[in-house]
Design an enzyme around this catalytic site. Structure first.
Site, PDB file in Angstrom:
ATOM      1  N   ARG A   1      -7.704   2.856  12.433  1.00 23.38           N
ATOM      2  CA  ARG A   1      -6.271   3.044  12.194  1.00 23.38           C
ATOM      3  C   ARG A   1      -5.641   4.111  13.105  1.00 23.38           C
ATOM      4  O   ARG A   1      -4.422   4.162  13.257  1.00 23.38           O
ATOM      5  CB  ARG A   1      -6.044   3.484  10.740  1.00 23.38           C
TER       6      ARG A   1
ATOM      7  N   HIS B   1     -11.114   6.036   6.569  1.00 25.66           N
ATOM      8  CA  HIS B   1     -10.385   7.229   7.005  1.00 25.66           C
ATOM      9  C   HIS B   1     -11.325   8.435   6.977  1.00 25.66           C
ATOM     10  O   HIS B   1     -12.282   8.460   6.207  1.00 25.66           O
ATOM     11  CB  HIS B   1      -9.226   7.534   6.045  1.00 25.66           C
TER      12      HIS B   1
ATOM     13  N   ARG C   1       1.357  -1.863   7.014  1.00 26.29           N
ATOM     14  CA  ARG C   1       1.751  -0.539   6.517  1.00 26.29           C
ATOM     15  C   ARG C   1       2.664   0.196   7.489  1.00 26.29           C
ATOM     16  O   ARG C   1       3.179   1.260   7.153  1.00 26.29           O
ATOM     17  CB  ARG C   1       0.493   0.315   6.252  1.00 26.29           C
TER      18      ARG C   1
ATOM     19  N   GLU D   1       0.013   9.495   1.728  1.00 29.93           N
ATOM     20  CA  GLU D   1      -0.635  10.413   2.661  1.00 29.93           C
ATOM     21  C   GLU D   1      -0.692   9.837   4.086  1.00 29.93           C
ATOM     22  O   GLU D   1      -0.745  10.600   5.050  1.00 29.93           O
ATOM     23  CB  GLU D   1      -2.060  10.685   2.190  1.00 29.93           C
ATOM     24  N   ASP D   2      -0.648   8.515   4.204  1.00 32.37           N
ATOM     25  CA  ASP D   2      -0.855   7.919   5.527  1.00 32.37           C
ATOM     26  C   ASP D   2       0.349   7.950   6.464  1.00 32.37           C
ATOM     27  O   ASP D   2       0.175   8.172   7.664  1.00 32.37           O
ATOM     28  CB  ASP D   2      -1.417   6.502   5.376  1.00 32.37           C
TER      29      ASP D   2
ATOM     30  N   CYS E   1      -5.160  10.153  -0.895  1.00 29.63           N
ATOM     31  CA  CYS E   1      -4.218   9.141  -0.349  1.00 29.63           C
ATOM     32  C   CYS E   1      -2.923   9.080  -1.133  1.00 29.63           C
ATOM     33  O   CYS E   1      -1.893   8.660  -0.601  1.00 29.63           O
ATOM     34  CB  CYS E   1      -4.837   7.746  -0.382  1.00 29.63           C
TER      35      CYS E   1
ATOM     36  N   ASP F   1       0.812  -1.230   0.000  1.00 31.51           N
ATOM     37  CA  ASP F   1       0.000   0.000   0.000  1.00 31.51           C
ATOM     38  C   ASP F   1       0.842   1.276   0.000  1.00 31.51           C
ATOM     39  O   ASP F   1       0.315   2.363   0.254  1.00 31.51           O
ATOM     40  CB  ASP F   1      -0.912   0.003   1.236  1.00 31.51           C
TER      41      ASP F   1
END
Ligand code: GLY
Length: 256
Positions: free
Chosen positions: A134, A164, A86, A66-67, A251, A61
């Site tokens: 998350r 999200h 991740r 962005e995460d 994202c 991923d």
């Protein structure tokens, strides 16, 4: 205005990325690359410098940059992604962030706190943070303390259904935001001009404002029309292969 954007090329392993909608099928990697090229071209059209990081096969991923980081006007925050597969992405984004921020302007969310950037929505110097599967309470506590240290503010938003925060709400500047599903009636957003997304096009709530233009996912005519009616020039980018991994336009980049 944004000057810079960081993206990461999707890796072949993306076909094994996390998804809540396996019924959409596996992403077509070659098509995903073409869509990524078009995404970069659209960003460049909006006048930003795009830093393109190499694909990282260890993290399916990892194109969703962005995460693992949140970038603000004052500092960069390396997150601690809540999805186990991740989590290591945070160690790979920091090198790119260091090209733009000195070490004393880079902050870190640490265990037991978890936080993913997809849960953070910037509205000027205020940051809404979604508490999700998350992003946990401790992650939010650390995040708000970091914001305060740098003269910024933040507040928590509870999520009920979506992955999200920005799956369902996205700020388009000028007091306007796109809202879908559970965010239509959230009191936190009542003060904004809310552009409501029809349920059938809920995926397209994830649009991005880049220097006056709004990039909209291709194939969502009601959202495209609503964004145009709100006064924004629109660029369309097809994100069909990223949708198969619950990913969207926001994202795929860090914008600052
Ligand atoms: N597939 C993107 C994510 O679940 O984080």
């Amino acid at each position: 205005m944004f000057q810079n954007v960081i993206v990461r090329r999707p890796c072949r392993a993306m076909v094994e990325g996390i998804t809540s909608c396996p019924e959409l099928g596996k992403p077509d990697y070659e098509l995903a690359l073409q869509q990524h090229d078009a995404y970069i071209a659209a960003l460049r059209q909006c006048g930003v410098q795009v830093t393109v990081l190499e694909a990282d096969e260890r993290y399916p991923d990892s194109c969703f940059v962005e995460d693992p980081a949140v970038i603000t006007r004052k500092c960069a925050i390396i997150t601690n992604p809540g999805a186990a597969s991740r989590n290591g992405e945070k160690d790979e984004i920091v090198g790119a962030v260091r090209k733009f921020f000195p070490e004393d302007k880079i902050e870190y969310i640490t265990a037991p706190g978890t936080l993913e950037g997809g849960d953070v929505m910037m509205v000027g110097d205020h940051f809404y943070v979604g508490r999700s599967a998350r992003t946990n309470a401790e992650g939010i506590r650390q995040f708000l303390a970091i914001l305060e240290k740098h003269g910024l503010t933040g507040s928590e938003v509870t999520l009920e259904k979506v992955l999200h925060l920005k799956t369902g709400v996205n700020y388009l500047e000028n007091g306007k935001m796109l809202v879908s599903g559970e965010f239509v009636a959230k009191p936190e957003f009542a003060r904004y001009e809310r552009i409501e997304i029809p349920e059938a096009e809920a995926y397209a709530a994830n649009c991005i404002w880049v220097n006056g233009t709004v990039i909209v996912p291709m194939g969502y005519p009601a959202v495209e029309a609503a964004v145009r009616a709100a006064g924004y020039p629109v660029l369309l980018v097809d994100t069909s292969e990223y949708r198969k991994l619950d990913g969207g336009l926001s994202c795929l980049s860090l914008r600052f």
